[in-house]
Design an enzyme around this catalytic site. Structure first.
Site, PDB file in Angstrom:
ATOM      1  N   THR A   1       0.843  -1.203   0.000  1.00 40.63           N
ATOM      2  CA  THR A   1       0.000   0.000   0.000  1.00 40.63           C
ATOM      3  C   THR A   1       0.874   1.246   0.000  1.00 40.63           C
ATOM      4  O   THR A   1       0.413   2.332   0.349  1.00 40.63           O
ATOM      5  CB  THR A   1      -0.934   0.034   1.230  1.00 40.63           C
ATOM      6  OG1 THR A   1      -0.145  -0.110   2.420  1.00 40.63           O
ATOM      7  CG2 THR A   1      -1.967  -1.075   1.178  1.00 40.63           C
TER       8      THR A   1
ATOM      9  N   HIS B   1      -5.301   2.401  -5.794  1.00 38.04           N
ATOM     10  CA  HIS B   1      -4.670   3.429  -4.956  1.00 38.04           C
ATOM     11  C   HIS B   1      -5.717   4.197  -4.144  1.00 38.04           C
ATOM     12  O   HIS B   1      -5.828   5.417  -4.223  1.00 38.04           O
ATOM     13  CB  HIS B   1      -3.851   4.397  -5.815  1.00 38.04           C
ATOM     14  CG  HIS B   1      -2.714   5.031  -5.067  1.00 38.04           C
ATOM     15  ND1 HIS B   1      -1.517   5.325  -5.648  1.00 38.04           N
ATOM     16  CD2 HIS B   1      -2.595   5.425  -3.777  1.00 38.04           C
ATOM     17  CE1 HIS B   1      -0.698   5.875  -4.764  1.00 38.04           C
ATOM     18  NE2 HIS B   1      -1.339   5.940  -3.612  1.00 38.04           N
TER      19      HIS B   1
ATOM     20  N   GLU C   1       0.679   2.650 -12.785  1.00 33.11           N
ATOM     21  CA  GLU C   1      -0.684   3.098 -12.485  1.00 33.11           C
ATOM     22  C   GLU C   1      -1.056   4.434 -13.123  1.00 33.11           C
ATOM     23  O   GLU C   1      -2.240   4.735 -13.294  1.00 33.11           O
ATOM     24  CB  GLU C   1      -0.905   3.178 -10.973  1.00 33.11           C
ATOM     25  CG  GLU C   1      -0.109   4.244 -10.260  1.00 33.11           C
ATOM     26  CD  GLU C   1      -0.409   4.249  -8.759  1.00 33.11           C
ATOM     27  OE1 GLU C   1      -0.956   5.254  -8.291  1.00 33.11           O
ATOM     28  OE2 GLU C   1      -0.097   3.255  -8.078  1.00 33.11           O
TER      29      GLU C   1
ATOM     30  N   ARG D   1       4.107   2.359  -2.572  1.00 34.22           N
ATOM     31  CA  ARG D   1       4.299   2.876  -3.923  1.00 34.22           C
ATOM     32  C   ARG D   1       4.526   1.707  -4.877  1.00 34.22           C
ATOM     33  O   ARG D   1       5.260   0.764  -4.561  1.00 34.22           O
ATOM     34  CB  ARG D   1       5.494   3.832  -3.983  1.00 34.22           C
ATOM     35  CG  ARG D   1       5.226   5.216  -3.398  1.00 34.22           C
ATOM     36  CD  ARG D   1       4.251   6.003  -4.260  1.00 34.22           C
ATOM     37  NE  ARG D   1       4.023   7.359  -3.776  1.00 34.22           N
ATOM     38  CZ  ARG D   1       3.042   7.716  -2.979  1.00 34.22           C
ATOM     39  NH1 ARG D   1       2.186   6.793  -2.533  1.00 34.22           N
ATOM     40  NH2 ARG D   1       2.886   8.980  -2.615  1.00 34.22           N
TER      41      ARG D   1
END
Length: 332
Positions: A233, A296, A264, A235
């Site tokens: 959680t 994210h 992403e 990067r």
């Protein structure tokens, strides 16, 4: 001050407008991701507000500086998407939100770990299709399992305490700056290799820097306990996704839950449900039955959005009044 607000989402406007009643800044919201082509939208805006997937590289900063931008206000903690040297060279100050709600991310990390372990995401889909079979949904007790943590800052520390005190896990942690307070709760700080060799679950809570990019690569994955489950959680760039895919295929990694992904920027915060996603590595990863990917959203709570708005707009006001603040990364 006039603020050009990039990567604007509908859910951000309300908290920012509410907080801005006290600050009286002029905010122009742009849905576009910031890059060298869209930077022209910030013309005559002394402040540019950006998020995690905006591309604030040297080329973008050059355009911004030419158009009068003096401040980059990150509405997030990480700043790996900003070329800090180029910002300094162009006379642009950079500020960020050092912390907004570590509880939001820590709680989400625990949620992902539980969902991955007990296959809740798969069970949910089955029941919606009237499939009540339990085959393939077997999980494990967390109590007594060894959890490895790489990084024990605010978020990592909360995760460590929750797993140790709440679930009765053995928690092994590695950090370049060990958190002595956590040792009082029975959390052990050891060398990274010991964490990797013993962890049943590995949680990543370290920043993305040139030194940590692709920290989780083929070599590191091979050194881990067979069947380990990985939760990220932090990067996306911490993980070499292609190496992870191979490790899952071989069974070296037993599963992963990721709220972030190294590619992403091309995917997250957009509705691509009617498009063909050309990122074959992501598609391969996301389609494994023992993989859980979210877009994210670990930070995404009402409390966090409010805190982000408060800190971001205060940073802008502090810059306008030339007040020094710990949120400053690059000062000009």
């Amino acid at each position: 001050m006039r603020i050009a607000f990039f990567s604007a989402q509908p859910y951000e406007k309300e908290p920012f407008e509410k907080v801005n009643e006290n600050y009286k800044h002029e905010i122009d919201y742009h849905e576009s991701i910031l890059n060298k082509k869209t930077a022209v939208l910030a013309e005559k805006a002394p402040v540019v507000c950006v998020f995690v997937n905006d591309k604030v590289d040297a080329d973008t900063l050059k355009v911004l500086a030419k158009n009068g931008t003096k401040l980059i206000a990150l509405r997030c903690a990480g700043f790996n998407n900003v070329d800090l040297k180029a910002a300094a060279d162009n006379g642009i100050t950079v500020v960020r939100v050092p912390a907004y709600s570590p509880y939001a991310v820590a709680e989400y990390t625990i949620g992902l770990l539980l969902s991955l372990n007990r296959k809740i995401h798969r069970a949910y889909v089955r029941v919606r299709e009237d499939d009540f079979n339990l085959n393939g949904l077997l999980g494990h007790d967390l109590h007594g399992k060894t959890i490895g943590l790489l990084g024990t800052g605010r978020i990592g520390g909360l995760v460590a305490k929750c797993l140790k005190l709440g679930f009765g896990c053995e928690v092994l942690a590695h950090d370049i700056k060990p958190n002595k307070e956590l040792e009082k709760f029975g959390i052990q700080f050891v060398e990274q290799q010991e964490v990797l060799a013993k962890a049943d679950f590995l949680c990543l809570h370290c920043p993305l820097t040139p030194d940590t990019e692709h920290l989780v690569d083929e070599k590191l994955l091979a050194s881990m306990k067979k069947g380990v489950k990985i939760i990220n959680t932090s990067r996306g760039g911490l993980v070499d996704t292609k190496a992870l895919v191979k490790a899952i295929e071989s069974g070296q990694v037993g599963g992963c839950a990721m709220d972030v992904y190294e590619g992403e920027r091309r995917l997250f915060y957009r509705d691509l449900s009617n498009e063909v996603i050309k990122d074959t590595t992501f598609q391969q990863l996301a389609n494994f039955p023992n993989v859980l990917v979210t877009s994210h959203q670990a930070f995404f709570t009402a409390e966090a959005l409010s805190a982000i708005a408060h800190t971001t707009l205060k940073n802008v006001s502090d810059f306008a009044s030339q007040n020094n603040d710990p949120s400053v990364i690059v000062k000009n």
